[in-house]
Write a protein that holds these residues in place. Sequence first.
Motif, PDB file in Angstrom:
ATOM      1  N   ALA A  69       0.830  -1.212   0.000  1.00 24.61           N
ATOM      2  CA  ALA A  69       0.000   0.000   0.000  1.00 24.61           C
ATOM      3  C   ALA A  69       0.863   1.261   0.000  1.00 24.61           C
ATOM      4  CB  ALA A  69      -0.974  -0.018   1.167  1.00 24.61           C
ATOM      5  N   GLY A  70       1.911   1.258  -0.800  1.00 23.46           N
ATOM      6  CA  GLY A  70       2.792   2.409  -0.931  1.00 23.46           C
ATOM      7  C   GLY A  70       3.916   2.475   0.083  1.00 23.46           C
TER       8      GLY A  70
ATOM      9  N   LEU B 134      -4.186 -13.494  -7.532  1.00 16.85           N
ATOM     10  CA  LEU B 134      -4.035 -13.407  -6.088  1.00 16.85           C
ATOM     11  C   LEU B 134      -4.282 -14.751  -5.424  1.00 16.85           C
ATOM     12  CD1 LEU B 134      -5.791 -10.016  -5.270  1.00 16.85           C
ATOM     13  CD2 LEU B 134      -3.404 -10.468  -5.864  1.00 16.85           C
ATOM     14  N   PRO B 135      -3.552 -15.028  -4.358  1.00 16.89           N
ATOM     15  CA  PRO B 135      -3.797 -16.263  -3.606  1.00 16.89           C
ATOM     16  C   PRO B 135      -5.098 -16.144  -2.816  1.00 16.89           C
ATOM     17  CG  PRO B 135      -2.162 -14.923  -2.486  1.00 16.89           C
ATOM     18  CD  PRO B 135      -2.470 -14.231  -3.787  1.00 16.89           C
ATOM     19  N   VAL B 136      -5.579 -17.268  -2.297  1.00 17.11           N
ATOM     20  CA  VAL B 136      -6.745 -17.254  -1.417  1.00 17.11           C
ATOM     21  C   VAL B 136      -6.311 -17.148   0.037  1.00 17.11           C
ATOM     22  CG1 VAL B 136      -8.302 -18.454  -2.995  1.00 17.11           C
ATOM     23  CG2 VAL B 136      -6.876 -19.781  -1.401  1.00 17.11           C
ATOM     24  N   ALA B 137      -5.068 -17.498   0.316  1.00 18.10           N
ATOM     25  CA  ALA B 137      -4.542 -17.459   1.672  1.00 18.10           C
ATOM     26  C   ALA B 137      -3.047 -17.189   1.637  1.00 18.10           C
ATOM     27  CB  ALA B 137      -4.805 -18.792   2.379  1.00 18.10           C
TER      28      ALA B 137
ATOM     29  N   LEU C 187      -6.379  -8.920   3.753  1.00 20.46           N
ATOM     30  CA  LEU C 187      -7.837  -9.052   3.863  1.00 20.46           C
ATOM     31  C   LEU C 187      -8.544  -8.003   3.005  1.00 20.46           C
ATOM     32  CD1 LEU C 187      -8.166  -9.757   7.681  1.00 20.46           C
ATOM     33  CD2 LEU C 187      -8.535 -11.391   5.810  1.00 20.46           C
ATOM     34  N   GLY C 188      -7.981  -6.813   2.914  1.00 20.27           N
ATOM     35  CA  GLY C 188      -8.546  -5.752   2.084  1.00 20.27           C
ATOM     36  C   GLY C 188      -8.520  -6.071   0.606  1.00 20.27           C
ATOM     37  N   HIS C 189      -7.678  -7.015   0.210  1.00 18.38           N
ATOM     38  CA  HIS C 189      -7.623  -7.455  -1.189  1.00 18.38           C
ATOM     39  C   HIS C 189      -8.384  -8.762  -1.399  1.00 18.38           C
ATOM     40  CE1 HIS C 189      -4.586  -4.332  -1.655  1.00 18.38           C
ATOM     41  NE2 HIS C 189      -4.912  -4.381  -2.928  1.00 18.38           N
ATOM     42  N   GLY C 190      -9.205  -9.147  -0.436  1.00 19.49           N
ATOM     43  CA  GLY C 190     -10.102 -10.280  -0.621  1.00 19.49           C
ATOM     44  C   GLY C 190      -9.554 -11.647  -0.267  1.00 19.49           C
ATOM     45  N   LEU C 191      -8.361 -11.721   0.328  1.00 19.60           N
ATOM     46  CA  LEU C 191      -7.859 -13.029   0.738  1.00 19.60           C
ATOM     47  C   LEU C 191      -8.721 -13.546   1.884  1.00 19.60           C
ATOM     48  CD1 LEU C 191      -5.478 -11.818  -0.919  1.00 19.60           C
ATOM     49  CD2 LEU C 191      -3.994 -13.195   0.509  1.00 19.60           C
ATOM     50  N   ARG C 192      -8.948 -14.833   1.908  1.00 24.30           N
ATOM     51  CA  ARG C 192      -9.836 -15.423   2.907  1.00 24.30           C
ATOM     52  C   ARG C 192      -9.134 -15.789   4.199  1.00 24.30           C
ATOM     53  NH1 ARG C 192     -13.108 -19.778  -0.503  1.00 24.30           N
ATOM     54  NH2 ARG C 192     -14.146 -20.068   1.498  1.00 24.30           N
ATOM     55  N   ASP C 193      -7.830 -16.029   4.121  1.00 24.95           N
ATOM     56  CA  ASP C 193      -7.063 -16.425   5.301  1.00 24.95           C
ATOM     57  C   ASP C 193      -5.715 -15.714   5.302  1.00 24.95           C
ATOM     58  OD1 ASP C 193      -8.585 -18.971   6.388  1.00 24.95           O
ATOM     59  OD2 ASP C 193      -8.449 -19.237   4.213  1.00 24.95           O
TER      60      ASP C 193
END
Length: 170
Positions: free
Chosen positions: A27-28, A100-103, A125-131
């Motif tokens: 994030a920069g 993107l990975p899921v975890a 988590l902000g990029h949708g990863l579940r774990d």
Amino acid sequence: MSNPYAPNSDELSELLRIGAIKLERTAGIPTWEAQPGSRHQMIVDQIRASIAPLADRSSACMCYHLADVAIRFPDGSLKRPDIAVFCEPPPAQDTALTVLPVAVIEVISAGYEYKDVVLNPPFYLGHGLRDVVIVDPHAQRVTHYTPTGASTRPSPTTLNLECGCCCAIP
């Protein structure tokens, strides 16, 4: 006051070139980290050897995993998680993945707690990863973050991931 032991820009460039350090941008926020030691790598290897689909899931994730792979996120961030878990094999390529990975599983190295504990969980988590799993081998605890919250337990332990995989944390 500058740190007399910190590498100058030429030394940093050389360390990056020879692979002695890795550079991430979250994030920069740029962070560089020395390549991990043998303890860290042994923990990563033990976890990877244990990753498997949960037996009771009818549409189980394939739990394909890679260690220290470069991943480019939609916001331009470049990350290299210790372990990235994908439900399907990612493409074989020589550049950073954009799938993107899921975890992800991160093993904390001494001196890099801020990146792993403060920056990484909300970013992933902000990029949708579940774990997002943060392993602290020094405190012998593991924290499992999901979109619905976080839980911390002592290690060793076994985790069932939201994505449909399980893994053993030494």
